[in-house]
Design a protein around this motif. Sequence first.
Motif, PDB file in Angstrom:
ATOM      1  N   GLY A  56       0.821  -1.215   0.000  1.00 20.48           N
ATOM      2  CA  GLY A  56       0.000   0.000   0.000  1.00 20.48           C
ATOM      3  C   GLY A  56       0.847   1.254   0.000  1.00 20.48           C
ATOM      4  N   ARG A  57       1.905   1.241   0.820  1.00 18.45           N
ATOM      5  CA  ARG A  57       2.785   2.426   0.874  1.00 18.45           C
ATOM      6  C   ARG A  57       3.378   2.700  -0.507  1.00 18.45           C
ATOM      7  NH1 ARG A  57       5.257   0.021   5.412  1.00 18.45           N
ATOM      8  NH2 ARG A  57       4.046   0.487   7.266  1.00 18.45           N
ATOM      9  N   GLU A  58       3.800   1.632  -1.180  1.00 19.02           N
ATOM     10  CA  GLU A  58       4.368   1.808  -2.532  1.00 19.02           C
ATOM     11  C   GLU A  58       3.311   2.323  -3.504  1.00 19.02           C
ATOM     12  OE1 GLU A  58       6.043  -1.936  -3.728  1.00 19.02           O
ATOM     13  OE2 GLU A  58       7.378  -1.954  -1.979  1.00 19.02           O
ATOM     14  N   VAL A  59       2.125   1.727  -3.449  1.00 16.63           N
ATOM     15  CA  VAL A  59       1.060   2.108  -4.386  1.00 16.63           C
ATOM     16  C   VAL A  59       0.696   3.576  -4.217  1.00 16.63           C
ATOM     17  CG1 VAL A  59      -1.397   1.783  -4.888  1.00 16.63           C
ATOM     18  CG2 VAL A  59       0.095  -0.205  -4.658  1.00 16.63           C
ATOM     19  N   LEU A  60       0.637   4.026  -2.969  1.00 15.53           N
ATOM     20  CA  LEU A  60       0.234   5.419  -2.722  1.00 15.53           C
ATOM     21  C   LEU A  60       1.261   6.418  -3.274  1.00 15.53           C
ATOM     22  CD1 LEU A  60      -1.310   4.939   0.837  1.00 15.53           C
ATOM     23  CD2 LEU A  60      -2.539   5.606  -1.246  1.00 15.53           C
ATOM     24  N   LYS A  61       2.467   5.923  -3.545  1.00 11.81           N
ATOM     25  CA  LYS A  61       3.494   6.814  -4.122  1.00 11.81           C
ATOM     26  C   LYS A  61       3.502   6.785  -5.657  1.00 11.81           C
ATOM     27  CE  LYS A  61       6.678   5.413  -0.897  1.00 11.81           C
ATOM     28  NZ  LYS A  61       7.916   4.770  -0.654  1.00 11.81           N
ATOM     29  N   MET A  62       2.759   5.852  -6.242  1.00 13.35           N
ATOM     30  CA  MET A  62       2.839   5.700  -7.702  1.00 13.35           C
ATOM     31  C   MET A  62       2.165   6.865  -8.421  1.00 13.35           C
ATOM     32  SD  MET A  62       2.306   1.609  -8.178  1.00 13.35           S
ATOM     33  CE  MET A  62       3.554   0.498  -7.537  1.00 13.35           C
ATOM     34  N   SER A  63       2.747   7.227  -9.566  1.00 13.57           N
ATOM     35  CA  SER A  63       2.282   8.444 -10.235  1.00 13.57           C
ATOM     36  C   SER A  63       0.979   8.250 -11.003  1.00 13.57           C
ATOM     37  CB  SER A  63       3.364   8.924 -11.202  1.00 13.57           C
ATOM     38  OG  SER A  63       3.680   7.878 -12.120  1.00 13.57           O
TER      39      SER A  63
ATOM     40  N   GLY B 104      -0.896   6.066   6.936  1.00 13.32           N
ATOM     41  CA  GLY B 104      -0.996   7.484   7.318  1.00 13.32           C
ATOM     42  C   GLY B 104      -2.412   8.042   7.295  1.00 13.32           C
ATOM     43  N   GLY B 105      -3.368   7.244   7.750  1.00 12.02           N
ATOM     44  CA  GLY B 105      -4.754   7.728   7.814  1.00 12.02           C
ATOM     45  C   GLY B 105      -5.480   7.629   6.482  1.00 12.02           C
ATOM     46  N   TYR B 106      -5.101   6.659   5.663  1.00 11.72           N
ATOM     47  CA  TYR B 106      -5.743   6.445   4.351  1.00 11.72           C
ATOM     48  C   TYR B 106      -7.254   6.244   4.499  1.00 11.72           C
ATOM     49  CZ  TYR B 106      -7.244   3.915   0.188  1.00 11.72           C
ATOM     50  OH  TYR B 106      -7.925   3.516  -0.926  1.00 11.72           O
ATOM     51  N   ARG B 107      -8.013   6.919   3.632  1.00  8.10           N
ATOM     52  CA  ARG B 107      -9.471   6.776   3.627  1.00  8.10           C
ATOM     53  C   ARG B 107      -9.935   6.281   2.259  1.00  8.10           C
ATOM     54  NH1 ARG B 107     -13.576  10.159   3.249  1.00  8.10           N
ATOM     55  NH2 ARG B 107     -15.336   9.438   4.455  1.00  8.10           N
ATOM     56  N   PRO B 108     -10.503   5.087   2.191  1.00  4.29           N
ATOM     57  CA  PRO B 108     -10.933   4.564   0.880  1.00  4.29           C
ATOM     58  C   PRO B 108     -12.162   5.304   0.363  1.00  4.29           C
ATOM     59  CG  PRO B 108     -11.621   3.082   2.639  1.00  4.29           C
ATOM     60  CD  PRO B 108     -10.819   4.172   3.286  1.00  4.29           C
ATOM     61  N   GLN B 109     -12.318   5.312  -0.987  1.00  5.59           N
ATOM     62  CA  GLN B 109     -13.563   5.854  -1.564  1.00  5.59           C
ATOM     63  C   GLN B 109     -14.630   4.774  -1.637  1.00  5.59           C
ATOM     64  OE1 GLN B 109     -12.576   7.535  -5.462  1.00  5.59           O
ATOM     65  NE2 GLN B 109     -10.581   8.094  -4.653  1.00  5.59           N
ATOM     66  N   GLU B 110     -14.155   3.509  -1.704  1.00  6.87           N
ATOM     67  CA  GLU B 110     -15.123   2.418  -1.812  1.00  6.87           C
ATOM     68  C   GLU B 110     -14.594   1.178  -1.118  1.00  6.87           C
ATOM     69  OE1 GLU B 110     -15.142   2.775  -6.042  1.00  6.87           O
ATOM     70  OE2 GLU B 110     -13.864   1.028  -6.336  1.00  6.87           O
ATOM     71  N   LEU B 111     -15.524   0.414  -0.564  1.00  9.49           N
ATOM     72  CA  LEU B 111     -15.168  -0.838   0.105  1.00  9.49           C
ATOM     73  C   LEU B 111     -16.073  -1.936  -0.432  1.00  9.49           C
ATOM     74  CD1 LEU B 111     -14.719   0.477   3.755  1.00  9.49           C
ATOM     75  CD2 LEU B 111     -12.912  -0.362   2.217  1.00  9.49           C
ATOM     76  N   ASP B 112     -15.447  -2.974  -0.938  1.00 10.31           N
ATOM     77  CA  ASP B 112     -16.180  -4.058  -1.583  1.00 10.31           C
ATOM     78  C   ASP B 112     -16.148  -5.274  -0.670  1.00 10.31           C
ATOM     79  OD1 ASP B 112     -17.113  -6.045  -3.328  1.00 10.31           O
ATOM     80  OD2 ASP B 112     -16.234  -5.045  -5.079  1.00 10.31           O
ATOM     81  N   ILE B 113     -17.333  -5.809  -0.348  1.00  9.23           N
ATOM     82  CA  ILE B 113     -17.381  -6.969   0.562  1.00  9.23           C
ATOM     83  C   ILE B 113     -17.576  -8.294  -0.194  1.00  9.23           C
ATOM     84  CG2 ILE B 113     -18.190  -5.596   2.532  1.00  9.23           C
ATOM     85  CD1 ILE B 113     -20.983  -6.874   2.088  1.00  9.23           C
ATOM     86  N   GLY B 114     -17.534  -8.236  -1.546  1.00  7.15           N
ATOM     87  CA  GLY B 114     -17.590  -9.468  -2.328  1.00  7.15           C
ATOM     88  C   GLY B 114     -18.952 -10.149  -2.297  1.00  7.15           C
ATOM     89  N   GLY B 115     -18.944 -11.441  -2.628  1.00  7.54           N
ATOM     90  CA  GLY B 115     -20.184 -12.230  -2.638  1.00  7.54           C
ATOM     91  C   GLY B 115     -20.027 -13.437  -1.740  1.00  7.54           C
ATOM     92  N   GLY B 116     -20.820 -14.474  -2.016  1.00  8.84           N
ATOM     93  CA  GLY B 116     -20.722 -15.681  -1.202  1.00  8.84           C
ATOM     94  C   GLY B 116     -21.957 -15.955  -0.364  1.00  8.84           C
ATOM     95  N   PHE B 117     -23.065 -15.270  -0.691  1.00  9.42           N
ATOM     96  CA  PHE B 117     -24.314 -15.512   0.031  1.00  9.42           C
ATOM     97  C   PHE B 117     -25.008 -16.718  -0.605  1.00  9.42           C
ATOM     98  CE2 PHE B 117     -23.367 -10.987  -0.442  1.00  9.42           C
ATOM     99  CZ  PHE B 117     -23.085 -10.662   0.879  1.00  9.42           C
ATOM    100  N   ALA B 118     -25.590 -17.552   0.233  1.00 13.77           N
ATOM    101  CA  ALA B 118     -26.238 -18.763  -0.297  1.00 13.77           C
ATOM    102  C   ALA B 118     -27.573 -18.428  -0.945  1.00 13.77           C
ATOM    103  CB  ALA B 118     -26.452 -19.762   0.828  1.00 13.77           C
ATOM    104  N   ILE B 119     -28.001 -19.297  -1.870  1.00 15.35           N
ATOM    105  CA  ILE B 119     -29.373 -19.232  -2.392  1.00 15.35           C
ATOM    106  C   ILE B 119     -30.288 -19.669  -1.246  1.00 15.35           C
ATOM    107  CG2 ILE B 119     -30.954 -20.250  -4.089  1.00 15.35           C
ATOM    108  CD1 ILE B 119     -28.591 -20.881  -5.853  1.00 15.35           C
ATOM    109  N   GLU B 120     -31.472 -19.083  -1.158  1.00 13.10           N
ATOM    110  CA  GLU B 120     -32.351 -19.435  -0.027  1.00 13.10           C
ATOM    111  C   GLU B 120     -32.639 -20.928   0.044  1.00 13.10           C
ATOM    112  OE1 GLU B 120     -34.580 -15.333  -0.122  1.00 13.10           O
ATOM    113  OE2 GLU B 120     -35.883 -16.836   0.798  1.00 13.10           O
ATOM    114  N   ALA B 121     -32.915 -21.537  -1.101  1.00 11.23           N
ATOM    115  CA  ALA B 121     -33.172 -22.986  -1.102  1.00 11.23           C
ATOM    116  C   ALA B 121     -31.840 -23.709  -1.283  1.00 11.23           C
ATOM    117  CB  ALA B 121     -34.111 -23.338  -2.238  1.00 11.23           C
TER     118      ALA B 121
END
Length: 505
Positions: free
Chosen positions: A200-207, A247-264
């Motif tokens: 993350g530290r490296e990515v935050l420095k990328m241009s 350093g106090g990074y704040r995301p714009q979006e958070l993805d929780i993915g899938g994996g919920f079962a079908i009801e039946a």
Amino acid sequence: MPRTTPMADYLSERDGHLFVDDIDTTKLVEEFGSPLFVMSEQQLRNNARRFHAAFAKHWPDGPVDIMPANKANWNQGVWAVLADEGLGADIYSAGELHCALSLGLDPNRISVNGGGKTDETLRKCIIEGVRITVEELNEPERINNIAKELGKTAKIRLRVKPDFPGIWRRTDFAVESLSVDLGLQIYKAGIPAQYLEELGREVLKMSNVELVGLHFHSGRWRSDTWYWKKLMKGYAELILRLSKAWGGYRPQELDIGGGFAIEADPLHGLKTRMHAIETFFTYPFELLAHVFGKAGRYKFMGFAIEKLMQSKPGSQRAPTIEEYAEAAVTTFRDTLLKGGMDLKGIRLQAEPGRSFFGNAGIHLTSVKRFKKQTKPIKLNWVLTDTTAFFMNTGVIEFSLNDFRIANKLNAEETHVADVVGHSCHGDRILPTVKVPELENGDLIALLDMGAYQEISASNFNALPRPPVVLVNGSQADVIKRGETIEDVYARDIIPPHLRREEKIA
Ligand SMILES: *Cc1c(COP(=O)(O)O)cnc(C)c1O
């Protein structure tokens, strides 16, 4: 008693027949042939709205995006409905990306996932402005270089792999019998937590890379809300830790993915059943039965199969999407808030696959023969014109789908039989289920077949794969034509020196 398990809203009974909206299923196979996959446009639309409402209810802080997993059902006719509903997409391959882009989905709501992305795919993602969900340590640098070349900024998220030492209950996903936390470690996806702070530290420095958020998807390792609470707590704690380290990074979006079962929940119905049988009945039990002599043993095992090993499709119920959303989102949000994160304006994203498409589709198959034997052991088979090879993921995941006899909904279930496919394999689609007396041409509807089934069909035994129709009210449209035998052999090439006409010439 006929079967009385719950069915999706677009399915109903009229005069003993199963209807899809206003169309009799027997008319569907008359017109489009058998076997047949059927998708419901209205159910897809209802799911789009229901899922959004379920998640938005518990996330007052910012927008909510429902981004169904394209892989679960990548028919373009299906995605035309989702595009119309304004949904996003979880994408795994160049082919899936083609599906999402060609239907005009909003690039900001397309997340391209997966390990081993090619430069060509990355280039396309950057040009189109879709989100790249990073799976590998060297990916951000590759993306940054390509973006630089193109003079653009790439929007990326890191797919994280937290440790979850607290998820001790058994998983039903792994073939091995394990706790969920170990199962999740064995699962290849995600960047191991040990590397994230530094990456993350490296990515935050990328241009030419913007880190817009984080992503986590594990899949349906368990169907209970307990599992979701544990997952979301672990994920949120990792987000808090990373935010601090960056350093106090704040995301714009958070993805929780899938994996919920079908009801039946059809998943692992067969494995659970086999497990019970292996533990209590088969081998040791069957050996012991030798004390009854040959005839006695067969008689006894016939009894055990019919009475004790019966499977009951549709009896296992998973939480509703509202219950999942409440458990997952409230735990996630509470943990983040308690850790001091300001959530204002952050987008919440979810990527349901099986739970989104599952109940929107059925599979229709006709009975070819009701085959019976009484000696040496009593057994029955309902031979159909479909095959488990048309529902391959169901086989991999040991699915036990609920079903109806579509032209005899009210018939008494008087026999126990294996509903089998017509490939040369055992092809036991529904082992030892209760069925009525059946004859040639009767129609069976396998329910909750909208996710992962038709799109995983193969041509075993050179069987042409069936068509898919989309139903809306009294209208039915083919959205994928059935294959012909020519289609099955369309990619085969006989080397010139083996071609018959060349030999003759
Ligand atoms: C497969 C997948 C999903 C959907 O999973 P389901 O269990 O079908 O809900 C979501 N996100 C990603 C990244 C996936 O690979």
